[in-house]
Each structure stands twice: as structure tokens, then as C-alpha cells.
Design a protein around this motif. Structure first.
Motif, short mmCIF file in Angstrom:
data_model
loop_
_atom_site.label_atom_id
_atom_site.label_comp_id
_atom_site.label_asym_id
_atom_site.label_seq_id
_atom_site.Cartn_x
_atom_site.Cartn_y
_atom_site.Cartn_z
N ALA A 62 -23.84 41.86 -4.26
CA ALA A 62 -24.95 41.11 -4.85
C ALA A 62 -24.93 41.22 -6.37
CB ALA A 62 -26.28 41.61 -4.28
N LEU A 63 -24.71 42.43 -6.89
CA LEU A 63 -24.66 42.62 -8.34
C LEU A 63 -23.51 41.86 -8.97
CD1 LEU A 63 -25.46 46.45 -8.54
CD2 LEU A 63 -26.89 44.59 -9.43
N ALA A 64 -22.34 41.92 -8.32
CA ALA A 64 -21.16 41.23 -8.85
C ALA A 64 -21.37 39.73 -8.86
CB ALA A 64 -19.93 41.59 -8.00
N LEU A 65 -21.93 39.20 -7.79
CA LEU A 65 -22.11 37.75 -7.70
C LEU A 65 -23.23 37.27 -8.62
CD1 LEU A 65 -21.59 37.45 -3.85
CD2 LEU A 65 -20.03 36.69 -5.65
N ASP A 66 -24.24 38.09 -8.82
CA ASP A 66 -25.26 37.74 -9.82
C ASP A 66 -24.64 37.67 -11.20
OD1 ASP A 66 -27.22 37.63 -7.89
OD2 ASP A 66 -28.03 39.64 -8.31
N LEU A 67 -23.72 38.60 -11.49
CA LEU A 67 -23.02 38.59 -12.78
C LEU A 67 -22.21 37.30 -12.94
CD1 LEU A 67 -22.30 40.28 -15.32
CD2 LEU A 67 -20.32 41.13 -14.05
N LEU A 68 -21.64 36.80 -11.84
CA LEU A 68 -20.88 35.55 -11.85
C LEU A 68 -21.78 34.31 -11.85
CD1 LEU A 68 -18.09 36.46 -9.26
CD2 LEU A 68 -17.76 36.07 -11.71
N ARG A 69 -23.10 34.54 -11.76
CA ARG A 69 -24.11 33.47 -11.74
C ARG A 69 -23.92 32.57 -10.52
NH1 ARG A 69 -25.02 31.16 -17.75
NH2 ARG A 69 -26.92 30.39 -16.72
N VAL A 70 -23.61 33.20 -9.40
CA VAL A 70 -23.58 32.53 -8.10
C VAL A 70 -24.80 33.01 -7.34
CG1 VAL A 70 -22.32 32.21 -5.94
CG2 VAL A 70 -21.06 32.43 -8.09
N ASP A 71 -25.76 32.11 -7.08
CA ASP A 71 -27.02 32.56 -6.50
C ASP A 71 -26.94 32.74 -4.99
OD1 ASP A 71 -27.47 30.06 -5.20
OD2 ASP A 71 -28.58 29.27 -6.90
N HIS A 72 -28.06 33.11 -4.37
CA HIS A 72 -28.05 33.47 -2.96
C HIS A 72 -27.77 32.29 -2.03
CE1 HIS A 72 -32.21 32.17 -3.74
NE2 HIS A 72 -32.24 31.81 -2.48
N GLU A 73 -27.83 31.06 -2.55
CA GLU A 73 -27.48 29.88 -1.76
C GLU A 73 -26.05 29.42 -2.04
OE1 GLU A 73 -28.91 28.15 0.57
OE2 GLU A 73 -31.05 28.68 0.54
N GLY A 74 -25.35 30.15 -2.91
CA GLY A 74 -23.98 29.78 -3.23
C GLY A 74 -23.87 28.78 -4.38
N LEU A 75 -24.99 28.45 -5.02
CA LEU A 75 -24.95 27.49 -6.12
C LEU A 75 -24.48 28.19 -7.40
CD1 LEU A 75 -28.20 25.39 -5.63
CD2 LEU A 75 -26.03 25.31 -4.39
N ASP A 76 -23.48 27.59 -8.06
CA ASP A 76 -22.98 28.18 -9.30
C ASP A 76 -23.65 27.50 -10.50
OD1 ASP A 76 -21.71 25.72 -9.63
OD2 ASP A 76 -19.74 26.48 -9.04
N ILE A 77 -23.16 27.81 -11.67
CA ILE A 77 -23.79 27.32 -12.89
C ILE A 77 -23.78 25.79 -12.98
CG2 ILE A 77 -21.65 27.60 -14.21
CD1 ILE A 77 -25.25 28.11 -15.52
N VAL A 78 -22.71 25.16 -12.48
CA VAL A 78 -22.62 23.69 -12.52
C VAL A 78 -23.62 23.07 -11.56
CG1 VAL A 78 -21.13 21.68 -12.18
CG2 VAL A 78 -20.20 23.76 -13.21
N ASP A 79 -23.73 23.62 -10.36
CA ASP A 79 -24.71 23.11 -9.39
C ASP A 79 -26.12 23.23 -9.95
OD1 ASP A 79 -22.67 22.83 -7.36
OD2 ASP A 79 -22.78 24.98 -7.06
N GLN A 80 -26.43 24.39 -10.52
CA GLN A 80 -27.76 24.62 -11.04
C GLN A 80 -28.06 23.68 -12.20
OE1 GLN A 80 -27.74 28.84 -11.95
NE2 GLN A 80 -26.95 29.31 -9.91
N LYS A 81 -27.06 23.45 -13.04
CA LYS A 81 -27.24 22.54 -14.17
C LYS A 81 -27.45 21.11 -13.68
CE LYS A 81 -25.11 21.51 -18.67
NZ LYS A 81 -23.91 21.73 -19.52
N PHE A 82 -26.72 20.73 -12.64
CA PHE A 82 -26.86 19.39 -12.06
C PHE A 82 -28.29 19.19 -11.56
CE2 PHE A 82 -26.78 16.48 -8.46
CZ PHE A 82 -25.95 15.46 -8.87
N LEU A 83 -28.79 20.13 -10.77
CA LEU A 83 -30.14 20.00 -10.21
C LEU A 83 -31.21 20.08 -11.29
CD1 LEU A 83 -29.86 22.17 -6.97
CD2 LEU A 83 -29.78 19.69 -7.15
N SER A 84 -31.02 21.00 -12.23
CA SER A 84 -32.00 21.17 -13.31
C SER A 84 -32.10 19.91 -14.17
CB SER A 84 -31.61 22.37 -14.17
OG SER A 84 -32.51 22.54 -15.24
#
Length: 337
Positions: A249-271
Motif C-alpha cells: 500500500a505504501l509503495a503504490l501510494d508513492l507511485l500515485r496508484v490509488d485503491h481502485e487502480g487509477l493512476d495519475i493520468v486517469d485521475q487527471k482525466f476525471l478531474s
């Protein structure tokens, strides 16, 4: 006089990486995790072809990237005990490239074309007779000396892979006897894949740690294996070398992959969809310009998972964010009636 062969450390590293990647791939249908429906059907078709001592019918594997289409092609070749030649649609620039590949096949051999939807139309048309009647007609010479040559081919199997089955022309698509739609993997299937890959990588991991990686892997084995390697690195530096649920969990949070598997591009798209356009509808070209990603990247890499998980909807007027997207980004206060 014998020449001394010197292998650089970079070459050795590349060879080791390639060998490692190959070892992560299953070799048989029995070892291939997930895609149960496809495996069940292929097992029957392969056994029937072997009993008749015929080449397997042509196979089209389609679905989002990273789901194991290339691996499945290799597994089919192994199960058929057939040689396989691999290429990609963009690599076939002219008909002569295709003829060279087909000519190199043994009877019962397999030609695998990745991204087959990107093959030039003139080469695609040459495939029609090759797939249906095992021959191609080629033009030899130029000008007044030009003349057609009927070039027979041994019976072979074409395996095509594509992320865009709808982009294939109907004549090409109709010549595939076996159509296999690769689907996103369940979290438990991905957990088993992570555990298997960890064993190959000689990484110490427990079941909960594997599941944490699996649930953030967007239903995709390729992503699961990539995240496993980065979590392994984190565990070796920040932990005790063991991939546990908290470490993952700590490693994946560092990679900015959230608990649903959305990465920074996905989050930016939705935001962007929600904050700039009130949740849509908005056209894909507009969103592409806003987030700085190519339209093809969004269509192939971003949208399929967001649609599958119910974060967005496609409408005739453009893309729209769903209530789930607002809630996931904790932007419910921006929802409009």
C-alpha cells in the motif's frame, strides 16, 4: 583466426531482462491464469486440429492492452507444437514484407501479427487469399516485363492481436475462424498471477500483499507485474524485503496508484472532466488537449478501464463522468442535477 567475442554488461543486462520477462509468461494453457472461457474453447479447437493433423484455424485475439494476447499466441504455438514468427502491423510496410514472412513458415506454422489493425491496406488485401486458399499473387518485374506469379503457401495459422477489433475491415475480420475477446481479470486471478511472478522473481510476498497489488492493477496482468517489481524495490529498501499488505500500500501510494487502480493520468482525466466541464459531456479531442495525452492513448489505455468500472459514460455528445467518479475523487459537492 578466431575472433574474440566481448559481451558488454549492458548486453548481458538486456539478455537477463529478456530472459526474465519470458520466464514470467506461462507456456501452456494449464499454466495460463485467467481467461477461462477462451482457454476452454481453444483447448477443444487445438485438440481437434492436432487429431486431424491440420493447421489450427486463424485466430483473432482482441481486447484492451496488457491482457496477455501475445502470451496467448505463444501458448497456442506451444500447444500446437508449431514454430511461430512474430511481427506487428506497422512493421509490415509493403506486400513484400508480408510475403517474406509467409514464405518463412513451415507447414502448420504460425504467424503472429500484433496491432494487426495498423497493417497497410495493400498488405491486408494480400492476406485474403493467403488466409483462405494459402497462396498469394505477386508482381515480378517492372513496366513491360512485369508479370504476375502465383505463389503457393503451406497451410498455416494467422494469429492477429488488436486493441481495436472495430478498426479491422470486414473482409479481414470474417476470415478469422476463431474470435477470442480478452477480458479484464478478476482480482483473485491477478493475485494468483502476482504470486506466480513473485516466485519467478524470487520475491518474498504474502497473500495479502499480492492481493493489494492485484486490486490496484486495473484488471491487467502486465500492470500487475510492473507494479510487483516496483513494490519489490520498495520492500527491499524501506522494508525487510517482504511484500506485505502495508508495504504494498505504501509503495503504490508513492507511485500515485490509488485503491481502485487509477493512476495519475486517469485521475487527471476525471478531474478535468468534472472541474472544467461540470462532468460533461465533452469531446475526446478537447479532453486530450487539456490533459496533454494523445487521443489514441486515451482511447486505448485510459477509457476502457474507466468505462468497465463505471467511472465514465460515452454518449453521442461526448464523455460524461458518473456519480462514482465524483465520489471517488471526493468531489460530490460539485455534482449538478
Amino acid at each position: 583466426m578466431e575472433e574474440n567475442q566481448h559481451v558488454t554488461s549492458d548486453q548481458l543486462l538486456n539478455e537477463n531482462e529478456y530472459s526474465l520477462e519470458r520466464s514470467l509468461r506461462p507456456q501452456t494453457l494449464a499454466d495460463y491464469l485467467g481467461q477461462g472461457k477462451i482457454k476452454k474453447e481453444l483447448a477443444i479447437y487445438i485438440e481437434a486440429a492436432r487429431l486431424r493433423e491440420e493447421a489450427l484455424d486463424h485466430v483473432l485475439l482482441y481486447g484492451p492492452p496488457g491482457l496477455g494476447k501475445t502470451t496467448m499466441a505463444m501458448v497456442i504455438a506451444n500447444e500446437m507444437d508449431a514454430d511461430i514468427r512474430t511481427t506487428s502491423g506497422p512493421a509490415i510496410e509493403k506486400p513484400g514484407d508480408l510475403v517474406a514472412l509467409l514464405n518463412d513458415l513451415e507447414p502448420g506454422g504460425i504467424l503472429f501479427i500484433d496491432e494487426i489493425h495498423r497493417m497497410p491496406r495493400i498488405a491486408e488485401e494480400m492476406l485474403y487469399s493467403a488466409m483462405e486458399d494459402f497462396y498469394v499473387d505477386i508482381i515480378i518485374g517492372q513496366g513491360d516485363t512485369a508479370h504476375p506469379v502465383h505463389f503457393p503457401l503451406p497451410p498455416f495459422t494467422l494469429i492477429g492481436a488488436t486493441t481495436r477489433a472495430g478498426s479491422l475491415s470486414a473482409p479481414l475480420r470474417d476470415r478469422f475462424g476463431i474470435l477470442a475477446h480478452m477480458e479484464y481479470y478478476h482480482k483473485d486471478e491477478l493475485k494468483d498471477i502476482v504470486l506466480r511472478s513473485a516466485s519467478v522473481l524470487q520475491t518474498d510476498i504474502n497473500t495479502k500483499g499480492a492481493y493489494e497489488i492485484a486490486r490496484r492493477s486495473r484488471g491487467t496482468p502486465r500492470i500487475a507485474n510492473r507494479l510487483l517489481k516496483r513494490v519489490r524495490d520498495y520492500a527491499e529498501v524501506k522494508g525487510e524485503g517482504v511484500v506485505t499488505e502495508p508495504i504494498a500500500a505504501l509503495a503504490l501510494d508513492l507511485l500515485r496508484v490509488d485503491h481502485e487502480g487509477l493512476d495519475i493520468v486517469d485521475q487527471k482525466f476525471l478531474s478535468t472532466l468534472i472541474k472544467l466541464y461540470n462532468g460533461g459531456p465533452v469531446g475526446l479531442n478537447t479532453l486530450s488537449a487539456n490533459i496533454g495525452e494523445e487521443v489514441d492513448t486515451i482511447e486505448d489505455m485510459v477509457e476502457p478501464y474507466l468505462l468497465q468500472e463505471g467511472f465514465i459514460q460515452r454518449t453521442s455528445r461526448g464523455r460524461m463522468a458518473t456519480a462514482k467518479a465524483y465520489e471517488h475523487l471526493e468531489l460530490a459537492h460539485l455534482m449538478t442535477d
